[in-house]
Design a protein around this motif. Structure first.
Motif, PDB file in Angstrom:
ATOM      1  N   ALA A  35      43.222  97.661  24.942  1.00 54.58           N
ATOM      2  CA  ALA A  35      42.578  97.611  26.551  1.00 54.58           C
ATOM      3  C   ALA A  35      44.432  97.959  27.168  1.00 54.58           C
ATOM      4  O   ALA A  35      44.849  97.339  26.842  1.00 54.58           O
ATOM      5  CB  ALA A  35      42.074  95.978  26.515  1.00 54.58           C
ATOM      6  N   ALA A  36      43.847  98.479  28.985  1.00 52.61           N
ATOM      7  CA  ALA A  36      44.782  99.309  29.086  1.00 52.61           C
ATOM      8  C   ALA A  36      45.336  97.509  29.603  1.00 52.61           C
ATOM      9  O   ALA A  36      46.384  97.453  29.692  1.00 52.61           O
ATOM     10  CB  ALA A  36      44.450 100.081  30.285  1.00 52.61           C
ATOM     11  N   ARG A  85      40.848  87.560  15.265  1.00 50.01           N
ATOM     12  CA  ARG A  85      41.014  88.540  15.248  1.00 50.01           C
ATOM     13  C   ARG A  85      40.400  89.356  16.734  1.00 50.01           C
ATOM     14  O   ARG A  85      38.973  89.358  16.764  1.00 50.01           O
ATOM     15  CB  ARG A  85      41.254  89.420  14.372  1.00 50.01           C
ATOM     16  CG  ARG A  85      42.905  88.934  13.154  1.00 50.01           C
ATOM     17  CD  ARG A  85      42.453  89.457  12.142  1.00 50.01           C
ATOM     18  NE  ARG A  85      42.806  91.041  12.653  1.00 50.01           N
ATOM     19  CZ  ARG A  85      42.907  92.240  11.882  1.00 50.01           C
ATOM     20  NH1 ARG A  85      42.298  92.427  10.295  1.00 50.01           N
ATOM     21  NH2 ARG A  85      43.404  93.348  12.711  1.00 50.01           N
ATOM     22  N   ILE A  86      40.464  89.565  17.426  1.00 51.86           N
ATOM     23  CA  ILE A  86      39.729  90.742  18.636  1.00 51.86           C
ATOM     24  C   ILE A  86      40.084  91.857  18.609  1.00 51.86           C
ATOM     25  O   ILE A  86      41.675  92.460  18.911  1.00 51.86           O
ATOM     26  CB  ILE A  86      39.950  90.288  20.080  1.00 51.86           C
ATOM     27  CG1 ILE A  86      39.747  88.518  20.411  1.00 51.86           C
ATOM     28  CG2 ILE A  86      39.167  91.078  20.857  1.00 51.86           C
ATOM     29  CD1 ILE A  86      39.968  87.685  21.559  1.00 51.86           C
ATOM     30  N   LEU A  87      39.149  92.503  18.131  1.00 48.05           N
ATOM     31  CA  LEU A  87      39.442  93.668  16.908  1.00 48.05           C
ATOM     32  C   LEU A  87      38.697  94.550  18.404  1.00 48.05           C
ATOM     33  O   LEU A  87      38.226  94.306  19.442  1.00 48.05           O
ATOM     34  CB  LEU A  87      39.001  94.038  16.316  1.00 48.05           C
ATOM     35  CG  LEU A  87      39.367  93.443  15.229  1.00 48.05           C
ATOM     36  CD1 LEU A  87      38.363  94.272  13.789  1.00 48.05           C
ATOM     37  CD2 LEU A  87      40.928  93.745  14.826  1.00 48.05           C
ATOM     38  N   PRO A  88      38.926  96.198  19.113  1.00 43.50           N
ATOM     39  CA  PRO A  88      38.620  97.518  19.899  1.00 43.50           C
ATOM     40  C   PRO A  88      36.956  97.010  19.751  1.00 43.50           C
ATOM     41  O   PRO A  88      36.555  97.183  18.297  1.00 43.50           O
ATOM     42  CB  PRO A  88      38.901  98.419  19.451  1.00 43.50           C
ATOM     43  CG  PRO A  88      39.995  98.422  18.488  1.00 43.50           C
ATOM     44  CD  PRO A  88      39.918  96.897  18.087  1.00 43.50           C
ATOM     45  N   GLY A  89      36.723  97.353  20.968  1.00 45.97           N
ATOM     46  CA  GLY A  89      34.810  96.358  21.237  1.00 45.97           C
ATOM     47  C   GLY A  89      34.649  95.324  21.130  1.00 45.97           C
ATOM     48  O   GLY A  89      33.586  95.096  21.732  1.00 45.97           O
ATOM     49  N   GLN A  90      35.771  94.536  21.735  1.00 42.57           N
ATOM     50  CA  GLN A  90      35.559  93.344  21.574  1.00 42.57           C
ATOM     51  C   GLN A  90      35.231  92.313  20.139  1.00 42.57           C
ATOM     52  O   GLN A  90      34.305  91.444  20.253  1.00 42.57           O
ATOM     53  CB  GLN A  90      35.171  92.999  22.407  1.00 42.57           C
ATOM     54  CG  GLN A  90      35.237  93.354  23.944  1.00 42.57           C
ATOM     55  CD  GLN A  90      37.465  93.102  24.466  1.00 42.57           C
ATOM     56  OE1 GLN A  90      37.601  91.938  23.443  1.00 42.57           O
ATOM     57  NE2 GLN A  90      37.693  94.293  24.400  1.00 42.57           N
ATOM     58  N   ALA A 126      39.451  92.359  30.462  1.00 41.00           N
ATOM     59  CA  ALA A 126      40.154  93.200  29.940  1.00 41.00           C
ATOM     60  C   ALA A 126      38.905  94.692  29.969  1.00 41.00           C
ATOM     61  O   ALA A 126      38.104  95.134  30.604  1.00 41.00           O
ATOM     62  CB  ALA A 126      39.626  93.556  28.359  1.00 41.00           C
ATOM     63  N   TYR A 127      40.372  95.777  31.385  1.00 39.12           N
ATOM     64  CA  TYR A 127      40.085  96.738  31.450  1.00 39.12           C
ATOM     65  C   TYR A 127      40.171  97.846  30.348  1.00 39.12           C
ATOM     66  O   TYR A 127      41.159  97.601  29.636  1.00 39.12           O
ATOM     67  CB  TYR A 127      40.547  96.899  32.507  1.00 39.12           C
ATOM     68  CG  TYR A 127      40.504  96.843  33.937  1.00 39.12           C
ATOM     69  CD1 TYR A 127      39.705  97.064  34.484  1.00 39.12           C
ATOM     70  CD2 TYR A 127      41.232  94.974  33.957  1.00 39.12           C
ATOM     71  CE1 TYR A 127      39.701  96.119  36.041  1.00 39.12           C
ATOM     72  CE2 TYR A 127      40.820  94.554  35.592  1.00 39.12           C
ATOM     73  CZ  TYR A 127      40.021  94.982  36.620  1.00 39.12           C
ATOM     74  OH  TYR A 127      40.376  94.319  37.961  1.00 39.12           O
ATOM     75  N   GLU A 128      39.877  98.828  30.651  1.00 43.50           N
ATOM     76  CA  GLU A 128      39.387  99.520  28.674  1.00 43.50           C
ATOM     77  C   GLU A 128      40.029 100.734  29.948  1.00 43.50           C
ATOM     78  O   GLU A 128      41.188 101.653  28.681  1.00 43.50           O
ATOM     79  CB  GLU A 128      37.717 100.089  28.615  1.00 43.50           C
ATOM     80  CG  GLU A 128      37.471  99.267  27.997  1.00 43.50           C
ATOM     81  CD  GLU A 128      36.125 100.187  27.810  1.00 43.50           C
ATOM     82  OE1 GLU A 128      35.889 101.082  27.918  1.00 43.50           O
ATOM     83  OE2 GLU A 128      35.463  99.066  26.772  1.00 43.50           O
ATOM     84  N   ARG A 129      40.728 101.348  31.148  1.00 51.41           N
ATOM     85  CA  ARG A 129      41.594 101.814  31.290  1.00 51.41           C
ATOM     86  C   ARG A 129      41.944 101.039  32.839  1.00 51.41           C
ATOM     87  O   ARG A 129      41.271 100.487  33.581  1.00 51.41           O
ATOM     88  CB  ARG A 129      41.298 103.228  31.707  1.00 51.41           C
ATOM     89  CG  ARG A 129      40.075 103.204  32.356  1.00 51.41           C
ATOM     90  CD  ARG A 129      39.617 104.900  32.125  1.00 51.41           C
ATOM     91  NE  ARG A 129      38.242 105.240  33.248  1.00 51.41           N
ATOM     92  CZ  ARG A 129      38.715 105.679  34.700  1.00 51.41           C
ATOM     93  NH1 ARG A 129      39.750 105.764  35.119  1.00 51.41           N
ATOM     94  NH2 ARG A 129      37.285 105.942  35.203  1.00 51.41           N
ATOM     95  N   GLU A 130      43.150 101.768  33.453  1.00 57.23           N
ATOM     96  CA  GLU A 130      43.546 101.697  34.593  1.00 57.23           C
ATOM     97  C   GLU A 130      43.085 102.904  34.983  1.00 57.23           C
ATOM     98  O   GLU A 130      43.003 103.474  35.222  1.00 57.23           O
ATOM     99  CB  GLU A 130      44.629 101.068  34.612  1.00 57.23           C
ATOM    100  CG  GLU A 130      45.602 100.145  34.260  1.00 57.23           C
ATOM    101  CD  GLU A 130      46.924 100.034  33.695  1.00 57.23           C
ATOM    102  OE1 GLU A 130      47.503  99.063  33.040  1.00 57.23           O
ATOM    103  OE2 GLU A 130      47.149 100.756  33.927  1.00 57.23           O
TER     104      GLU A 130
END
Length: 304
Positions: A35-36, A85-90, A126-130
């Motif tokens: 996450a960004a 573990r927290i992976l991409p896509g939560q 969590a923000y995926e992008r800023e």
């Protein structure tokens, strides 16, 4: 437009990941979601946050900002073995890769390993992008920033709303997450200028550039506005902000442009007038030099 207003004026959280975590005993989360920007509000208890710049302790009332995409660890204490573990896509898995979503689900947007009323309670977003403005503002902050508890009611409002499942709830949660981040940044903005001791003259110069980007600023005009010589302002500004005044102004104008391209329907000519370029052609050339693609391509890539 000041930095905080510009942050709110750009593309904001949309369907951001948000949950309440209830954690008891010894626990450890290895966050590898890329996450960004991550936000952790400690509603009750204590957490150890280990990032690229060391170990940090967050207690009840504290809010933690973690700049991505590097991984980090949140745990009940130092030396606790990784168990989640927290992976991409939560996606949440145990160390062997087994999915944990169902076994740890505790209700609407609530997750954890216990229902103990005395458990540690974390609100995690969590923000995926800023936004481009957000990236510029956060760049001067450390990888992990812990802001001590304040009188802000935002975390309590967010905790209450997370448990609701009503029409429009996602939009409400997105705005509360934005508000939480802005509250933290507003309290920490002077410290972002190179340290805890503020330089009021540099802060004033920075505010003028942020609030009035359309003006034809020169170092001479800016130094006159803040009551300092050109040489002294240039030296102090670069020491505190990291770049000379006019280089910062260019970055600020182009960050505003990037966010306006995505977050509004304004034409490039209208954006050029707003951010201080003579015309759309001049803005397009500067934007391409900075970002490597045209404003049209940037807008198309992020709005499709």
């Amino acid at each position: 437009m000041d930095a905080i207003s510009a942050l709110l004026d750009g593309p904001r959280a949309q369907g951001a990941f948000l949950l309440k975590a209830l954690l008891g005993g010894d626990w450890s989360l290895s966050v590898e979601d890329h996450a960004a920007l991550s936000v952790i509000a400690v509603v009750r208890g204590q957490a150890i946050v280990r990032g690229a710049d060391g170990v940090h302790v967050a207690s009840t009332g504290d809010v933690v900002l973690v700049r991505g995409p590097e991984p980090y660890i949140v745990a009940s204490g130092p030396g606790v073995d990784e168990d989640i573990r927290i992976l991409p896509g939560q996606v949440c898995v145990d160390p062997q890769g087994r999915l944990l979503a169902e076994s740890m689900g505790l209700g609407v947007r609530t997750w954890g390993n216990t229902r103990d009323p005395e458990a540690t309670v974390l609100l995690i977003g969590a923000y995926e992008r800023e936004t481009s403005v957000g990236t510029l503002m956060l760049a001067a902050l450390p990888h992990v920033l812990v802001v001590s508890g304040s009188d802000s009611l935002v975390p309590l409002l967010l905790a209450d709303e997370l448990a609701r499942d009503l029409p429009g709830q996602e939009a409400v949660l997105d705005r509360l997450l934005d508000l939480l981040v802005v509250t933290v940044l507003r309290t920490r903005q002077p410290a972002a200028l190179g340290g805890e001791r503020p330089d009021r003259v540099v802060e004033r110069a920075l505010a003028l550039l942020q609030e009035r980007p359309a003006e034809p600023w020169t170092v001479e005009l800016l130094s006159h506005a803040v009551g300092l010589s050109r040489a002294a302002l240039a030296r102090r500004f670069a020491a505190r902000v990291g770049v000379p005044p006019l280089r910062y102004l260019t970055r600020w104008r182009l960050a505003l442009t990037a966010d306006l391209l995505v977050g509004s329907d304004l034409t490039l000519a209208a954006i050029a007038a707003r951010v201080g370029y003579a015309n759309a052609f001049a803005l397009s050339a500067a934007f391409k030099r900075e970002h490597g693609l045209s404003p049209r391509d940037h807008r198309a890539a992020l709005t499709r």
